[in-house]
Write a protein that holds these residues in place. Sequence first.
Motif, PDB file in Angstrom:
ATOM      1  N   UNK A  43      44.140 -12.022  20.241  1.00  0.00           N
ATOM      2  CA  UNK A  43      44.767 -13.031  20.971  1.00  0.00           C
ATOM      3  C   UNK A  43      44.709 -14.434  20.370  1.00  0.00           C
ATOM      4  N   UNK A  44      45.781 -15.216  20.699  1.00  0.00           N
ATOM      5  CA  UNK A  44      45.644 -16.556  20.296  1.00  0.00           C
ATOM      6  C   UNK A  44      44.540 -17.357  20.837  1.00  0.00           C
ATOM      7  N   UNK A  45      43.737 -18.022  19.901  1.00  0.00           N
ATOM      8  CA  UNK A  45      42.537 -18.704  20.470  1.00  0.00           C
ATOM      9  C   UNK A  45      42.645 -20.234  20.157  1.00  0.00           C
ATOM     10  N   UNK A  46      41.907 -21.130  20.781  1.00  0.00           N
ATOM     11  CA  UNK A  46      41.826 -22.562  20.638  1.00  0.00           C
ATOM     12  C   UNK A  46      40.711 -22.696  19.354  1.00  0.00           C
ATOM     13  N   UNK A  60      35.750 -25.274  18.733  1.00  0.00           N
ATOM     14  CA  UNK A  60      35.360 -24.046  18.891  1.00  0.00           C
ATOM     15  C   UNK A  60      34.212 -23.748  18.221  1.00  0.00           C
ATOM     16  N   UNK A  61      33.092 -22.821  18.734  1.00  0.00           N
ATOM     17  CA  UNK A  61      31.793 -22.585  18.292  1.00  0.00           C
ATOM     18  C   UNK A  61      31.978 -22.091  16.648  1.00  0.00           C
ATOM     19  N   UNK A  62      32.926 -21.296  16.692  1.00  0.00           N
ATOM     20  CA  UNK A  62      33.165 -20.498  15.397  1.00  0.00           C
ATOM     21  C   UNK A  62      33.622 -21.457  14.131  1.00  0.00           C
ATOM     22  N   UNK A  82      39.879 -27.983   6.924  1.00  0.00           N
ATOM     23  CA  UNK A  82      39.058 -26.690   6.969  1.00  0.00           C
ATOM     24  C   UNK A  82      38.264 -26.526   5.716  1.00  0.00           C
ATOM     25  N   UNK A  83      37.200 -26.191   5.623  1.00  0.00           N
ATOM     26  CA  UNK A  83      36.261 -26.233   4.512  1.00  0.00           C
ATOM     27  C   UNK A  83      35.196 -24.871   4.899  1.00  0.00           C
ATOM     28  N   UNK A  84      34.688 -24.679   3.739  1.00  0.00           N
ATOM     29  CA  UNK A  84      33.752 -23.372   3.897  1.00  0.00           C
ATOM     30  C   UNK A  84      34.354 -22.382   4.408  1.00  0.00           C
ATOM     31  N   UNK A  88      37.347 -14.431   7.925  1.00  0.00           N
ATOM     32  CA  UNK A  88      37.328 -14.131   9.565  1.00  0.00           C
ATOM     33  C   UNK A  88      38.487 -15.531   9.901  1.00  0.00           C
ATOM     34  N   UNK A  89      38.434 -16.509   9.032  1.00  0.00           N
ATOM     35  CA  UNK A  89      39.467 -17.666   9.166  1.00  0.00           C
ATOM     36  C   UNK A  89      40.735 -17.181   9.000  1.00  0.00           C
TER      37      UNK A  89
END
Length: 128
Positions: A43-46, A60-62, A82-84, A88-89
């Motif tokens: 699903x699409x997530x914030x 988001x925590x992730x 976006x870094x590191x 899973x990204x």
Amino acid sequence: VQLQASGGGLAQPGGSLRLSCAASEETLNYHAIGWFRQAPGQERKGVACIDLDDGGTHYADSVQGRFTISRDRAKNTVYLEMSSLKSEDTAVYYCATDSGVHCGYFQTSQLSIYWDYWGQGTLVTVSS
């Protein structure tokens, strides 16, 4: 209302990318722009959200500590640094907004109810 997302591509694990979301002028009076992602079969997530009233940011925590959302008022553009990056990204990333939405709704499970306007999506692939 138009949102134009760009900047996706291929990055290696541990690498960086910057996504851009150029918004049309109607959004100048809106309250929030969010970044969301959808991985295959999920699903699409914030991911992150910026409050356009005071610049407050939410994550988001992730992605906390690895991603940074920001805005350029003059260009009416929101960025996602976006870094590191991790495998899973990998996902299609979308920016979205709505006239009445606030960042408190960026992680709702009912995104389609609160976020009416979506960019076209930009693919981010993290792989070696």
